[in-house]
Design a protein around this motif. Structure first.
Motif, PDB file in Angstrom:
ATOM      1  N   ALA A  37       0.936  -1.354   0.111  1.00  0.00           N
ATOM      2  CA  ALA A  37       0.089   0.037   0.209  1.00  0.00           C
ATOM      3  C   ALA A  37       0.753   1.197   0.022  1.00  0.00           C
ATOM      4  CB  ALA A  37      -0.965  -0.076   1.334  1.00  0.00           C
ATOM      5  N   LEU A  38       2.020   1.261   0.679  1.00  0.00           N
ATOM      6  CA  LEU A  38       2.691   2.287   0.733  1.00  0.00           C
ATOM      7  C   LEU A  38       3.622   2.786  -0.756  1.00  0.00           C
ATOM      8  CD1 LEU A  38       4.824   1.786   4.465  1.00  0.00           C
ATOM      9  CD2 LEU A  38       3.128   4.094   3.534  1.00  0.00           C
ATOM     10  N   ILE A  39       3.881   1.342  -1.236  1.00  0.00           N
ATOM     11  CA  ILE A  39       4.367   1.358  -2.823  1.00  0.00           C
ATOM     12  C   ILE A  39       3.419   2.181  -3.639  1.00  0.00           C
ATOM     13  CG2 ILE A  39       5.331   0.265  -4.626  1.00  0.00           C
ATOM     14  CD1 ILE A  39       6.596  -1.661  -2.402  1.00  0.00           C
ATOM     15  N   ALA A  40       2.304   1.729  -3.607  1.00  0.00           N
ATOM     16  CA  ALA A  40       1.223   2.174  -4.400  1.00  0.00           C
ATOM     17  C   ALA A  40       0.875   3.661  -4.274  1.00  0.00           C
ATOM     18  CB  ALA A  40       0.002   1.306  -4.209  1.00  0.00           C
ATOM     19  N   ALA A  41       0.834   3.896  -3.162  1.00  0.00           N
ATOM     20  CA  ALA A  41       0.688   5.218  -2.405  1.00  0.00           C
ATOM     21  C   ALA A  41       1.499   6.344  -3.335  1.00  0.00           C
ATOM     22  CB  ALA A  41       0.636   5.573  -1.193  1.00  0.00           C
ATOM     23  N   HIS A  42       3.004   6.046  -3.096  1.00  0.00           N
ATOM     24  CA  HIS A  42       4.053   6.655  -3.574  1.00  0.00           C
ATOM     25  C   HIS A  42       4.152   6.781  -5.155  1.00  0.00           C
ATOM     26  CE1 HIS A  42       8.353   7.256  -4.698  1.00  0.00           C
ATOM     27  NE2 HIS A  42       8.325   8.116  -3.933  1.00  0.00           N
ATOM     28  N   ALA A  43       3.754   5.544  -5.876  1.00  0.00           N
ATOM     29  CA  ALA A  43       3.538   5.647  -7.016  1.00  0.00           C
ATOM     30  C   ALA A  43       2.493   6.537  -7.829  1.00  0.00           C
ATOM     31  CB  ALA A  43       3.285   4.025  -7.810  1.00  0.00           C
ATOM     32  N   ARG A  44       1.269   6.490  -6.951  1.00  0.00           N
ATOM     33  CA  ARG A  44       0.375   7.341  -7.317  1.00  0.00           C
ATOM     34  C   ARG A  44       0.572   8.754  -7.124  1.00  0.00           C
ATOM     35  NH1 ARG A  44      -3.185   9.401  -4.160  1.00  0.00           N
ATOM     36  NH2 ARG A  44      -2.510   8.280  -2.635  1.00  0.00           N
ATOM     37  N   GLY A  45       1.728   9.374  -6.472  1.00  0.00           N
ATOM     38  CA  GLY A  45       1.920  10.685  -6.302  1.00  0.00           C
ATOM     39  C   GLY A  45       2.153  11.088  -4.829  1.00  0.00           C
ATOM     40  N   ALA A  46       1.666  10.287  -3.831  1.00  0.00           N
ATOM     41  CA  ALA A  46       1.670  10.669  -2.307  1.00  0.00           C
ATOM     42  C   ALA A  46       2.956  10.940  -2.097  1.00  0.00           C
ATOM     43  CB  ALA A  46       0.850   9.708  -1.692  1.00  0.00           C
TER      44      ALA A  46
ATOM     45  N   ALA B  56      11.795   2.052   4.489  1.00  0.00           N
ATOM     46  CA  ALA B  56      12.796   1.140   4.044  1.00  0.00           C
ATOM     47  C   ALA B  56      12.450  -0.216   3.422  1.00  0.00           C
ATOM     48  CB  ALA B  56      13.886   1.057   5.067  1.00  0.00           C
ATOM     49  N   ALA B  57      11.368  -1.095   4.028  1.00  0.00           N
ATOM     50  CA  ALA B  57      10.997  -1.989   3.551  1.00  0.00           C
ATOM     51  C   ALA B  57      10.301  -1.979   2.158  1.00  0.00           C
ATOM     52  CB  ALA B  57       9.797  -2.825   4.679  1.00  0.00           C
ATOM     53  N   THR B  58       9.990  -0.827   1.627  1.00  0.00           N
ATOM     54  CA  THR B  58       9.440  -0.690   0.412  1.00  0.00           C
ATOM     55  C   THR B  58      10.348  -0.557  -0.531  1.00  0.00           C
ATOM     56  OG1 THR B  58       9.525   1.841   0.540  1.00  0.00           O
ATOM     57  CG2 THR B  58       7.308   0.490   1.432  1.00  0.00           C
ATOM     58  N   GLY B  59      11.687  -0.544  -0.214  1.00  0.00           N
ATOM     59  CA  GLY B  59      12.737  -0.147  -1.027  1.00  0.00           C
ATOM     60  C   GLY B  59      12.901   1.177  -1.823  1.00  0.00           C
ATOM     61  N   LEU B  60      11.982   2.404  -1.227  1.00  0.00           N
ATOM     62  CA  LEU B  60      11.841   3.631  -1.685  1.00  0.00           C
ATOM     63  C   LEU B  60      12.931   4.495  -1.061  1.00  0.00           C
ATOM     64  CD1 LEU B  60       7.899   4.027  -1.429  1.00  0.00           C
ATOM     65  CD2 LEU B  60       9.446   3.842  -3.608  1.00  0.00           C
TER      66      LEU B  60
ATOM     67  N   LEU C 134      10.290  11.300   3.257  1.00  0.00           N
ATOM     68  CA  LEU C 134      10.922  12.024   4.311  1.00  0.00           C
ATOM     69  C   LEU C 134      11.112  11.417   5.509  1.00  0.00           C
ATOM     70  CD1 LEU C 134       8.380  14.022   2.859  1.00  0.00           C
ATOM     71  CD2 LEU C 134       9.821  15.902   3.885  1.00  0.00           C
ATOM     72  N   THR C 135      12.081  11.575   6.241  1.00  0.00           N
ATOM     73  CA  THR C 135      12.033  10.935   7.497  1.00  0.00           C
ATOM     74  C   THR C 135      12.591  11.686   8.576  1.00  0.00           C
ATOM     75  OG1 THR C 135      14.473  10.340   6.741  1.00  0.00           O
ATOM     76  CG2 THR C 135      12.642   8.651   6.375  1.00  0.00           C
ATOM     77  N   SER C 136      12.375  11.302  10.009  1.00  0.00           N
ATOM     78  CA  SER C 136      12.910  12.071  10.903  1.00  0.00           C
ATOM     79  C   SER C 136      13.155  11.420  12.180  1.00  0.00           C
ATOM     80  CB  SER C 136      11.431  13.060  11.526  1.00  0.00           C
ATOM     81  OG  SER C 136      10.531  12.319  12.120  1.00  0.00           O
ATOM     82  N   ALA C 137      14.074  11.922  13.210  1.00  0.00           N
ATOM     83  CA  ALA C 137      14.303  11.119  14.359  1.00  0.00           C
ATOM     84  C   ALA C 137      13.445  10.995  15.369  1.00  0.00           C
ATOM     85  CB  ALA C 137      15.624  12.031  14.967  1.00  0.00           C
ATOM     86  N   GLY C 138      13.725  11.025  16.581  1.00  0.00           N
ATOM     87  CA  GLY C 138      12.688  10.708  17.614  1.00  0.00           C
ATOM     88  C   GLY C 138      11.618  11.600  17.674  1.00  0.00           C
ATOM     89  N   ALA C 139      10.795  11.273  18.656  1.00  0.00           N
ATOM     90  CA  ALA C 139       9.226  12.084  18.500  1.00  0.00           C
ATOM     91  C   ALA C 139       9.143  13.449  18.618  1.00  0.00           C
ATOM     92  CB  ALA C 139       8.664  11.653  20.087  1.00  0.00           C
ATOM     93  N   ALA C 140      10.112  14.218  19.182  1.00  0.00           N
ATOM     94  CA  ALA C 140      10.191  15.638  19.250  1.00  0.00           C
ATOM     95  C   ALA C 140      10.384  16.272  17.655  1.00  0.00           C
ATOM     96  CB  ALA C 140      10.703  16.255  20.143  1.00  0.00           C
ATOM     97  N   SER C 141      11.288  15.411  16.984  1.00  0.00           N
ATOM     98  CA  SER C 141      11.707  15.865  15.732  1.00  0.00           C
ATOM     99  C   SER C 141      10.621  15.753  14.736  1.00  0.00           C
ATOM    100  CB  SER C 141      13.171  15.197  15.379  1.00  0.00           C
ATOM    101  OG  SER C 141      12.779  13.767  14.971  1.00  0.00           O
ATOM    102  N   GLY C 142       9.687  14.918  15.066  1.00  0.00           N
ATOM    103  CA  GLY C 142       8.293  14.718  14.204  1.00  0.00           C
ATOM    104  C   GLY C 142       7.662  16.254  13.957  1.00  0.00           C
TER     105      GLY C 142
END
Length: 327
Positions: A101-110, A123-127, A165-173
């Motif tokens: 579902a994550l791969i499909a969402a990304h392919a659709r432009g999300a 990371a598990a998606t390979g993206l 996009l990725t972030s560190a621990g909670a506050a960095s969210g």
């Protein structure tokens, strides 16, 4: 003539759609941050749906569970998908249906955005292969070992690779969410949200996650007060000496601790604060570029254009056309 400032940015023709994907073991703060930051209100033209692998109860971490109304179909609807952190990411892979579902969402432009250990799901998606990414400092080594094609950076608060996009621990969210807001709606909206959250308006994405100190220095509140003092005086000369004097510490101590706290040197921070104030005036006023440059302490329009191009990669006029109210 006083500047007229509306209560919030004008709403787009369609609300931005945000899905928050809750996986088993989800961390409460990681779930709550995007859900609260992007909650629908007049100043925030977003619609949020909290979802899971299927509608119903999802067992979270820290003794909490989540009753989610939506399943993975929310990812087909969303413009941006947040993946909050979850427990034991290095031991349990996300369900195949979630990965698909994550791969499909990304392919659709999300856009896909992970908070903390949510990076393992991305990371598990390979993206993330071949891209920079981060996660909570405790798990950076595990992420690098399990996904060697990901360029793991353990010394940043968040990484923006465009559509992932990725972030560190909670506050960095919070930092990541405010960064996304600045890109979507402009700096005025991001600052408005930061005030609502009682959060720092901006911290450098390149700021270190974790700065070990043998003896903690109780200067945080004093330095925060100095930053607030400076923000109220951006149109005046602001030197390292003046900032350190206000904080009542030596210039050397001030410089060292300021980088630890913000990711910027004091004068880099002042420059970015001035540019951000200029961005807000471009969005919310009819003042000329020359007047704005003078008001924020950059002197001339030429100087403002120079720093705008260097920091933002655009011109004040182009920025105004993109983010001015009513457009």
């Amino acid at each position: 003539m006083p500047v007229s400032v509306p209560s919030g940015p004008s709403a787009p023709s369609r609300l931005h759609r945000v899905a928050v994907l809750v996986l088993e073991g989800a961390k409460p703060l990681d779930v709550g941050i995007p859900a609260q930051v992007f909650t629908t209100r007049a100043s925030m033209p977003y619609e949020v749906r909290v979802c899971g692998p299927a509608p119903g109860l999802v067992t979270g971490g820290d003794g909490l569970s989540y009753a989610v109304a939506h399943g993975l179909e929310a990812l087909e609807w969303a413009d941006i998908v947040f993946v909050p952190g979850y427990r034991r990411p290095d031991q349990e892979a996300p369900p195949p249906a979630v990965v698909d579902a994550l791969i499909a969402a990304h392919a659709r432009g999300a856009r896909l955005a992970a908070i903390s250990t949510g990076a393992f799901a991305l990371a598990a998606t390979g993206l993330l292969d071949g891209r920079r990414a981060t996660t909570h400092w405790h798990y950076t080594q595990a992420l690098a070992e399990q996904h060697p094609d990901v360029k793991v950076d353990e010394n940043v608060l968040f990484v923006d690779e465009g559509t992932v996009l990725t972030s560190a621990g909670a506050a960095s969210g919070i930092d990541l969410c405010l960064h996304i807001l600045r890109g979507d709606l402009g700096v005025a909206a991001a600052n408005h949200a930061a005030r609502r959250l009682v959060a720092a308006p901006y911290r450098s994405g390149g700021q270190a996650q974790y700065v070990p100190r043998s003896v903690p220095e109780a200067l945080g509140e004093r330095f925060a007060a100095t930053r607030e003092w400076a923000l109220r005086r951006l149109g005046e000369p602001l030197t390292l000496q003046a900032l350190a004097r206000h904080a009542a510490v030596s210039e050397r101590t001030f410089s060292r601790r300021f980088v630890d706290d913000t990711g910027y040197t004091p004068m880099q921070w002042v420059m970015r604060a001035r540019v951000d104030r200029a961005r807000e005036l471009l969005e919310r006023s009819e003042l000329s570029v020359e007047q704005i440059a003078a008001d924020v302490g950059l002197g001339t329009g030429a100087n403002l254009r120079l720093h705008f191009q260097r920091i933002l990669g655009t011109t004040p006029s182009e920025y105004r056309r993109t983010f001015a109210r009513g457009e």
